[in-house]
Scaffold this motif. Structure first.
Motif, PDB file in Angstrom:
ATOM      1  N   GLY A 279      31.545  53.140  26.006  1.00  0.00           N
ATOM      2  CA  GLY A 279      30.763  53.160  24.780  1.00  0.00           C
ATOM      3  C   GLY A 279      31.569  53.655  23.589  1.00  0.00           C
ATOM      4  N   GLN A 280      30.944  53.617  22.429  1.00  0.00           N
ATOM      5  CA  GLN A 280      31.651  54.020  21.200  1.00  0.00           C
ATOM      6  C   GLN A 280      32.126  55.464  21.261  1.00  0.00           C
ATOM      7  N   ARG A 281      31.264  56.354  21.767  1.00  0.00           N
ATOM      8  CA  ARG A 281      31.674  57.754  21.839  1.00  0.00           C
ATOM      9  C   ARG A 281      32.845  57.926  22.790  1.00  0.00           C
ATOM     10  N   ALA A 282      32.804  57.224  23.938  1.00  0.00           N
ATOM     11  CA  ALA A 282      33.911  57.317  24.897  1.00  0.00           C
ATOM     12  C   ALA A 282      35.201  56.764  24.298  1.00  0.00           C
TER      13      ALA A 282
ATOM     14  N   ARG B 181      36.597  59.330  21.807  1.00  0.00           N
ATOM     15  CA  ARG B 181      37.217  60.457  22.505  1.00  0.00           C
ATOM     16  C   ARG B 181      38.530  60.047  23.153  1.00  0.00           C
ATOM     17  N   TRP B 182      38.604  58.818  23.658  1.00  0.00           N
ATOM     18  CA  TRP B 182      39.862  58.298  24.216  1.00  0.00           C
ATOM     19  C   TRP B 182      40.921  58.242  23.112  1.00  0.00           C
TER      20      TRP B 182
ATOM     21  N   LEU C  78      43.425  71.126  10.760  1.00  0.00           N
ATOM     22  CA  LEU C  78      43.835  69.812  11.249  1.00  0.00           C
ATOM     23  C   LEU C  78      43.106  69.463  12.544  1.00  0.00           C
ATOM     24  N   SER C  79      43.014  70.436  13.443  1.00  0.00           N
ATOM     25  CA  SER C  79      42.319  70.197  14.705  1.00  0.00           C
ATOM     26  C   SER C  79      40.837  69.948  14.478  1.00  0.00           C
ATOM     27  N   VAL C  80      40.231  70.719  13.583  1.00  0.00           N
ATOM     28  CA  VAL C  80      38.805  70.559  13.305  1.00  0.00           C
ATOM     29  C   VAL C  80      38.527  69.188  12.696  1.00  0.00           C
ATOM     30  N   ALA C  81      39.393  68.737  11.790  1.00  0.00           N
ATOM     31  CA  ALA C  81      39.182  67.427  11.159  1.00  0.00           C
ATOM     32  C   ALA C  81      39.190  66.315  12.193  1.00  0.00           C
TER      33      ALA C  81
ATOM     34  N   ALA D 100      35.720  64.119  13.656  1.00  0.00           N
ATOM     35  CA  ALA D 100      35.645  62.666  13.506  1.00  0.00           C
ATOM     36  C   ALA D 100      35.545  61.945  14.839  1.00  0.00           C
ATOM     37  N   LEU D 101      36.118  62.504  15.904  1.00  0.00           N
ATOM     38  CA  LEU D 101      36.299  61.736  17.137  1.00  0.00           C
ATOM     39  C   LEU D 101      35.604  62.294  18.365  1.00  0.00           C
TER      40      LEU D 101
END
Length: 413
Positions: free
Chosen positions: A10-13, A16-17, A78-81, A85-86
């Motif tokens: 799915g889009q979320r997967a 995250r990938w 940077l990590s939070v951004a 988003a992802l």
């Protein structure tokens, strides 16, 4: 089946990938440094040696280096951004700004190390495993592949086992997708823990909200004081001019002065209204501390209030700090508005004294038979005057004294 496919593809997967692959890309410089360190130790023939020992050694050396560099405060934004988003985690569960304090830096470093470490493994598998899995799945359809080292390694050069290669290749791709989904879910679960606000961050955020609220309250007070005074002054001047005209008097000079005062008051108020609304439109509540009328504008303010107001200024108003001068102007403005509302056109005396230690403001008008009243809600009438004085460390008092109503304000410089 559909839910399982959504979990894996799915889009979320997929996002995250992608987040994991980004972590693998960020790990590349650390991996290259690791190969320079481990290559000579195992007598590797070159920098990009395919030796498993070099690969694992470079990975083991690169992770601590990543953890050390992530201790810098700028690493957390940077990590939070990227995570916002992802990772599919609500944005309000992340901390804003650089990491401050040992504990926040350690958590941010832990997240970055986990991100690049897991990302390097998933990114490497994403690059290497699909071609291999496709080759394995194609073995039943290619005699040349079956006779190759790949076919002999899997024992698929024997015809009886050849069709087992097709589900084996598909299972490899599914295993890769499952591993990426599991790693992405783990990172999403740990993101609020490692990148969430610390007690210090929550305190700083609360202080920022309090400062923004105070700035907006200041804008609201300025807007109320400016518009309220203008309406009171215009109403008073227009009423006086109307009474002169209705009485059939020939005092046209008085009417002319009243109309001039109305014009000046409305023009000045429109300018102040544009300034305040402009700050609100731009979302800059801190701009409430910017330019605004000060003690040097008192003469125009009193002139707009009408001929019944007398102003006396002693000392050097130009030497008063800008913020204090601005607040003193607003106090006089609110006092005049209060007098216009309750004094019924009686003469008003305004005295402003600029001394070495303080600024003193005194306003007097004859008692009209009913004392001024304050309306509920801060920033109105005498309550607004007292609030401004208190914020500046001063005092304000109002009440009948020797047959007049007196407003006295003292503000330290």
């Amino acid at each position: 089946m559909r839910r399982c496919a959504d979990v894996l593809f799915g889009q979320r997967a997929r996002l995250r990938w992608l987040h994991l692959i980004l972590g693998g890309a960020l790990f590349m410089p650390y991996w290259l440094v690791g190969t320079l360190v481990t290559g000579p130790l195992v007598d590797a023939p070159g920098l990009f040696s395919g030796s498993l020992a070099v690969q694992l050694g470079a990975y083991a050396v690169g992770l601590p280096l990543a953890a050390v560099t992530a201790l810098f405060p700028a690493a957390r934004p940077l990590s939070v951004a990227a995570a916002r988003a992802l990772c599919g985690v609500p944005a309000d569960r992340f901390a804003d700004g650089p990491a401050r304090g040992r504990e926040a830096k350690a958590r941010a470093a832990g997240w970055f190390t986990l991100h690049v470490g897991a990302g390097a493994l998933v990114a490497g598998a994403t690059l290497a495993l699909p071609p291999f899995a496709v080759a394995v799945a194609a073995l039943p359809f290619s005699p040349g592949l079956r006779r190759s080292e790949l076919g002999r390694f899997w024992g698929l050069d024997r015809v009886g086992w050849v069709w087992a290669a097709l589900p084996a290749g598909l299972l490899m791709l599914l295993a890769l997708a499952a591993a990426a989904a599991a790693a992405g879910a783990l990172l999403a679960k740990l993101a609020p823990v490692l990148l969430g606000p610390s007690p210090a961050d929550r305190l700083a955020a609360a202080e920022r909200r309090a400062a923004e609220a105070e700035s907006r309250n200041r804008l609201a007070r300025e807007l109320h004081d400016s518009v309220g005074h203008a309406l009171s002054a215009v109403t008073l001047q227009a009423g006086a001019a109307r009474r002169v005209l209705e009485a059939g008097g020939a005092d046209l000079e008085f009417v002319r002065e009243a109309l001039t005062a109305i014009e000046e008051t409305t023009r000045r108020t429109v300018g102040e209204l544009d300034r305040v609304l402009g700050l609100l439109r731009r979302g800059e509540p801190g701009g409430a501390d910017g330019a605004g009328p000060g003690l040097d504008a008192l003469e125009a303010l009193v002139r707009g209030a009408g001929p019944h107001v007398a102003l006396t200024v002693t000392g050097a108003p130009a030497r008063v700090p800008e913020a204090l001068s601005r607040e003193a102007y607003r106090i006089v403005q609110e006092g005049l508005t209060n007098a216009a509302r309750h004094a019924g056109g009686a003469p008003v005396t305004v005295r402003v004294g600029v001394h070495d230690e303080e600024v003193e403001i005194t306003m007097e008008n004859p008692l009209s038979g009913r004392p001024p009243v304050t309306r509920p809600g801060g920033g109105h009438g005498l309550r607004g005057v007292a609030e401004r004085a208190r914020l500046l460390g001063g005092t304000a008092g109002a009440g009948p004294v020797d047959g007049v109503w007196r407003l006295a304000v003292r503000i330290p410089r």
